[in-house]
Design a protein around this motif. Sequence first.
Motif, PDB file in Angstrom:
ATOM      1  N   VAL A 144      -5.450  -3.690   0.448  1.00  0.00           N
ATOM      2  CA  VAL A 144      -5.713  -4.550   1.617  1.00  0.00           C
ATOM      3  C   VAL A 144      -7.039  -4.141   2.283  1.00  0.00           C
ATOM      4  CG1 VAL A 144      -4.875  -5.333   3.872  1.00  0.00           C
ATOM      5  CG2 VAL A 144      -3.271  -5.071   1.975  1.00  0.00           C
ATOM      6  N   LEU A 145      -7.322  -2.840   2.304  1.00  0.00           N
ATOM      7  CA  LEU A 145      -8.611  -2.388   2.856  1.00  0.00           C
ATOM      8  C   LEU A 145      -9.771  -2.928   2.023  1.00  0.00           C
ATOM      9  CD1 LEU A 145      -7.910   1.388   3.695  1.00  0.00           C
ATOM     10  CD2 LEU A 145      -7.996  -0.555   5.273  1.00  0.00           C
ATOM     11  N   CYS A 228      15.946  -3.578   2.516  1.00  0.00           N
ATOM     12  CA  CYS A 228      16.717  -2.346   2.336  1.00  0.00           C
ATOM     13  C   CYS A 228      15.874  -1.179   2.865  1.00  0.00           C
ATOM     14  CB  CYS A 228      17.068  -2.147   0.857  1.00  0.00           C
ATOM     15  SG  CYS A 228      15.633  -2.070  -0.232  1.00  0.00           S
ATOM     16  N   ALA A 229      16.481  -0.008   2.996  1.00  0.00           N
ATOM     17  CA  ALA A 229      15.764   1.113   3.621  1.00  0.00           C
ATOM     18  C   ALA A 229      14.474   1.486   2.879  1.00  0.00           C
ATOM     19  CB  ALA A 229      16.695   2.312   3.760  1.00  0.00           C
ATOM     20  N   PRO A 230      14.493   1.579   1.536  1.00  0.00           N
ATOM     21  CA  PRO A 230      13.232   1.936   0.857  1.00  0.00           C
ATOM     22  C   PRO A 230      12.136   0.880   1.049  1.00  0.00           C
ATOM     23  CG  PRO A 230      15.116   2.256  -0.622  1.00  0.00           C
ATOM     24  CD  PRO A 230      15.634   1.551   0.590  1.00  0.00           C
ATOM     25  N   CYS A 231      12.504  -0.399   1.022  1.00  0.00           N
ATOM     26  CA  CYS A 231      11.494  -1.454   1.229  1.00  0.00           C
ATOM     27  C   CYS A 231      10.954  -1.402   2.656  1.00  0.00           C
ATOM     28  CB  CYS A 231      12.079  -2.837   0.952  1.00  0.00           C
ATOM     29  SG  CYS A 231      12.192  -3.215  -0.805  1.00  0.00           S
ATOM     30  N   ARG A 232      11.824  -1.136   3.593  1.00  0.00           N
ATOM     31  CA  ARG A 232      11.414  -1.035   4.998  1.00  0.00           C
ATOM     32  C   ARG A 232      10.443   0.148   5.170  1.00  0.00           C
ATOM     33  NH1 ARG A 232      10.097  -3.434   9.222  1.00  0.00           N
ATOM     34  NH2 ARG A 232      11.833  -4.873   8.854  1.00  0.00           N
ATOM     35  N   ALA A 233      10.788   1.276   4.555  1.00  0.00           N
ATOM     36  CA  ALA A 233       9.926   2.461   4.679  1.00  0.00           C
ATOM     37  C   ALA A 233       8.562   2.190   4.047  1.00  0.00           C
ATOM     38  CB  ALA A 233      10.593   3.664   4.011  1.00  0.00           C
ATOM     39  N   HIS A 234       8.579   1.519   2.897  1.00  0.00           N
ATOM     40  CA  HIS A 234       7.334   1.198   2.201  1.00  0.00           C
ATOM     41  C   HIS A 234       6.456   0.296   3.086  1.00  0.00           C
ATOM     42  CE1 HIS A 234       5.008   0.554  -1.595  1.00  0.00           C
ATOM     43  NE2 HIS A 234       4.697  -0.597  -1.011  1.00  0.00           N
ATOM     44  N   PHE A 235       7.072  -0.723   3.638  1.00  0.00           N
ATOM     45  CA  PHE A 235       6.336  -1.681   4.470  1.00  0.00           C
ATOM     46  C   PHE A 235       5.765  -0.993   5.710  1.00  0.00           C
ATOM     47  CE2 PHE A 235       6.281  -5.506   7.373  1.00  0.00           C
ATOM     48  CZ  PHE A 235       5.276  -6.171   6.691  1.00  0.00           C
ATOM     49  N   ASP A 236       6.582  -0.151   6.349  1.00  0.00           N
ATOM     50  CA  ASP A 236       6.120   0.558   7.548  1.00  0.00           C
ATOM     51  C   ASP A 236       4.944   1.473   7.203  1.00  0.00           C
ATOM     52  OD1 ASP A 236       8.019  -0.745   8.988  1.00  0.00           O
ATOM     53  OD2 ASP A 236       9.432   0.937   9.094  1.00  0.00           O
ATOM     54  N   ALA A 237       5.035   2.096   6.030  1.00  0.00           N
ATOM     55  CA  ALA A 237       3.965   3.021   5.624  1.00  0.00           C
ATOM     56  C   ALA A 237       2.660   2.259   5.383  1.00  0.00           C
ATOM     57  CB  ALA A 237       4.381   3.799   4.373  1.00  0.00           C
ATOM     58  N   VAL A 238       2.752   1.102   4.763  1.00  0.00           N
ATOM     59  CA  VAL A 238       1.551   0.279   4.531  1.00  0.00           C
ATOM     60  C   VAL A 238       0.919  -0.081   5.876  1.00  0.00           C
ATOM     61  CG1 VAL A 238       0.669  -1.930   3.651  1.00  0.00           C
ATOM     62  CG2 VAL A 238       2.461  -0.703   2.379  1.00  0.00           C
ATOM     63  N   ARG A 239       1.742  -0.515   6.787  1.00  0.00           N
ATOM     64  CA  ARG A 239       1.221  -0.946   8.097  1.00  0.00           C
ATOM     65  C   ARG A 239       0.622   0.222   8.866  1.00  0.00           C
ATOM     66  NH1 ARG A 239       5.541  -4.036  11.312  1.00  0.00           N
ATOM     67  NH2 ARG A 239       3.791  -4.214  12.746  1.00  0.00           N
ATOM     68  N   ALA A 240       1.246   1.400   8.711  1.00  0.00           N
ATOM     69  CA  ALA A 240       0.729   2.578   9.434  1.00  0.00           C
ATOM     70  C   ALA A 240      -0.693   2.903   8.970  1.00  0.00           C
ATOM     71  CB  ALA A 240       1.658   3.765   9.229  1.00  0.00           C
ATOM     72  N   VAL A 241      -0.937   2.837   7.657  1.00  0.00           N
ATOM     73  CA  VAL A 241      -2.290   3.143   7.169  1.00  0.00           C
ATOM     74  C   VAL A 241      -3.278   2.107   7.704  1.00  0.00           C
ATOM     75  CG1 VAL A 241      -3.777   3.432   5.146  1.00  0.00           C
ATOM     76  CG2 VAL A 241      -1.383   4.155   5.032  1.00  0.00           C
ATOM     77  N   LEU A 242      -2.909   0.838   7.633  1.00  0.00           N
ATOM     78  CA  LEU A 242      -3.826  -0.214   8.086  1.00  0.00           C
ATOM     79  C   LEU A 242      -4.138  -0.036   9.573  1.00  0.00           C
ATOM     80  CD1 LEU A 242      -2.369  -3.262   6.133  1.00  0.00           C
ATOM     81  CD2 LEU A 242      -4.398  -1.897   5.595  1.00  0.00           C
ATOM     82  N   ASP A 243      -3.117   0.324  10.311  1.00  0.00           N
ATOM     83  CA  ASP A 243      -3.281   0.595  11.741  1.00  0.00           C
ATOM     84  C   ASP A 243      -4.281   1.716  11.969  1.00  0.00           C
ATOM     85  OD1 ASP A 243      -1.775  -1.090  13.210  1.00  0.00           O
ATOM     86  OD2 ASP A 243      -0.530   0.514  14.101  1.00  0.00           O
ATOM     87  N   ARG A 244      -4.058   2.808  11.245  1.00  0.00           N
ATOM     88  CA  ARG A 244      -4.927   3.982  11.374  1.00  0.00           C
ATOM     89  C   ARG A 244      -6.370   3.642  11.049  1.00  0.00           C
ATOM     90  NH1 ARG A 244      -1.251   7.402   8.726  1.00  0.00           N
ATOM     91  NH2 ARG A 244      -2.476   7.294   6.820  1.00  0.00           N
ATOM     92  N   GLU A 245      -6.554   2.784  10.055  1.00  0.00           N
ATOM     93  CA  GLU A 245      -7.913   2.422   9.634  1.00  0.00           C
ATOM     94  C   GLU A 245      -8.499   1.308  10.499  1.00  0.00           C
ATOM     95  OE1 GLU A 245      -9.654   4.238   7.505  1.00  0.00           O
ATOM     96  OE2 GLU A 245      -7.858   5.484   7.505  1.00  0.00           O
ATOM     97  N   GLY A 246      -7.718   0.849  11.465  1.00  0.00           N
ATOM     98  CA  GLY A 246      -8.234  -0.165  12.379  1.00  0.00           C
ATOM     99  C   GLY A 246      -8.369  -1.547  11.759  1.00  0.00           C
ATOM    100  N   VAL A 247      -7.560  -1.823  10.732  1.00  0.00           N
ATOM    101  CA  VAL A 247      -7.601  -3.152  10.114  1.00  0.00           C
ATOM    102  C   VAL A 247      -6.438  -3.979  10.657  1.00  0.00           C
ATOM    103  CG1 VAL A 247      -7.301  -4.405   7.949  1.00  0.00           C
ATOM    104  CG2 VAL A 247      -8.818  -2.431   8.037  1.00  0.00           C
ATOM    105  N   ALA A 248      -6.799  -5.022  11.385  1.00  0.00           N
ATOM    106  CA  ALA A 248      -5.764  -5.839  12.005  1.00  0.00           C
ATOM    107  C   ALA A 248      -5.176  -6.801  10.974  1.00  0.00           C
ATOM    108  CB  ALA A 248      -6.369  -6.634  13.161  1.00  0.00           C
ATOM    109  N   VAL A 249      -3.861  -6.860  10.924  1.00  0.00           N
ATOM    110  CA  VAL A 249      -3.204  -7.864  10.081  1.00  0.00           C
ATOM    111  C   VAL A 249      -2.165  -8.557  10.943  1.00  0.00           C
ATOM    112  CG1 VAL A 249      -3.515  -6.613   7.905  1.00  0.00           C
ATOM    113  CG2 VAL A 249      -1.464  -6.211   9.275  1.00  0.00           C
ATOM    114  N   ARG A 250      -1.782  -9.758  10.545  1.00  0.00           N
ATOM    115  CA  ARG A 250      -0.769 -10.452  11.315  1.00  0.00           C
ATOM    116  C   ARG A 250       0.508 -10.543  10.486  1.00  0.00           C
ATOM    117  NH1 ARG A 250      -1.958 -15.775  14.609  1.00  0.00           N
ATOM    118  NH2 ARG A 250      -0.745 -17.156  13.303  1.00  0.00           N
TER     119      ARG A 250
END
Length: 430
Positions: A144-145, A228-250
């Motif tokens: 995504v970056l 499910c829990a693994p998919c949720r964790a995966h999704f949260d982790a993706v969003r956390a990196v994008l957040d950290r890198e300052g890339v806005a997604v909707r």
Amino acid sequence: MKIPSVKGFHDVLPDESVRWSWIEQQARDVFALYNLVEIRVPIVERTELFTRSIGDTTDIVEKEMYSFEDRDGSSLTLRPEGTASIVRAYVEHALQQREPVSKLFYLGPMFRRERPQKGRLRQFAQIGVEVLGRDDAAIDAEVVLLLHDLLAALRIRNPRIELNSLGDAACRPAYREALRAFGEARRAQLCENCQRRLERNPLRLLDCKSSECRAATADAPVMLDHLCAPCRAHFDAVRAVLDREGVAVRLEPRMVRGLDYYCRTAFEVVAEGLGSQNAVGGGGRYDGLVKDLGGGNVPGIGFALGVERLVLSMADDAAGRPLAPEIFIAPLGAAEQEALHAAHRWRRGGVRVELAPGGKSLKSQMRLADKAGAPYVLILGEDELAAKALTVRDMVAKRDFTRAVDLTLSADALRAALAQLAQQPMEQRA
Ligand code: HAM
């Protein structure tokens, strides 16, 4: 009799092709920063490659493929997208045995028999990326970056990356069932297409463009609430990196993508300038695809951008103009042969030369030269031929230097001579 082009198949004329080349070059530059290498695959594949990967209840497979019977009776298809072909090549050449992770990009034409309109053609070009061999959230974020950096390099107007998770084999079946039950209860309000798809592909309910269906499914359950829990964790982790890198997604919980091979991370890019066809690109994770196409258990993720849509949504002044010739040679009278000879020598030496045809008046040659945009016109008439020296017209300062450049100069010497002329003070100019 004129023979027109085929509906939905467009020519890219020189005015526009400058933008195409620029886009391709920008993309190659960004891909190099991410260590991606190019793969080139054929535009024709066996039809079953697409029916098995894209899914036989998708619009593409149901009604948009250019399929035909080859002379030996086999069914072939002009590729409607790149991912299936890349994965086929990946499996066929056992790339996973050569390298644990393959990071690939591709450029080229795709074919879908859609109803043509602005930004929607039957032959269109995609620039795509596929990363095979990693299933961690970090690579999803990195892809995504990369997309984000590419959109910036291409100077796309107001791009917005929309993100969703489509779950996986563990959580999607139950969600599918919930959505199907929801649709079933509202069957009468749904369009014919959606009614038909309720059984086989209920996810498409969320994607229907009809306003009745949109209203009927406004409060439909969404995958994000059923991960499910693994998919949720995966999704949260993706969003956390994008957040950290300052890339806005909707977050776009209703986005389902038009191809069936996706799981987990899915995304689309919308941008300005496109009207109703507002997606410049889309992509996502496809962990089961390599296996479905006869390969190992290799995960994948990627995206593709549509070049015609990029052209529509990039800033007006983004791509430069093609390089103008450095010199324009205007042969007068019988000087054509000598002019061609000099032009050939200078071009071989790296000078960009436009050579006008002979047999025209000086006035019409100057008109052509003006249009070509060269800073210097080298005139070769009878006098110049006799003196073996060309007259130089400086198009910027609008002054002539009579027989100032030797006809036999090397390319380097020509450049030096022109530079010297430019430095002469005005009053010394002939
Ligand atoms: P797609 O969303 O079907 O995804 O297409 C990607 C982009 O191709 C679209 O966003 C659009 O810009 C362009 N496109 C599609 N159809 C047309 C058309 N008829 N006329 C003009 N442009 C069009 C894929 O194709 C996936 N293979 C992307 C991917 C790669 N997913 C994972 N890896």
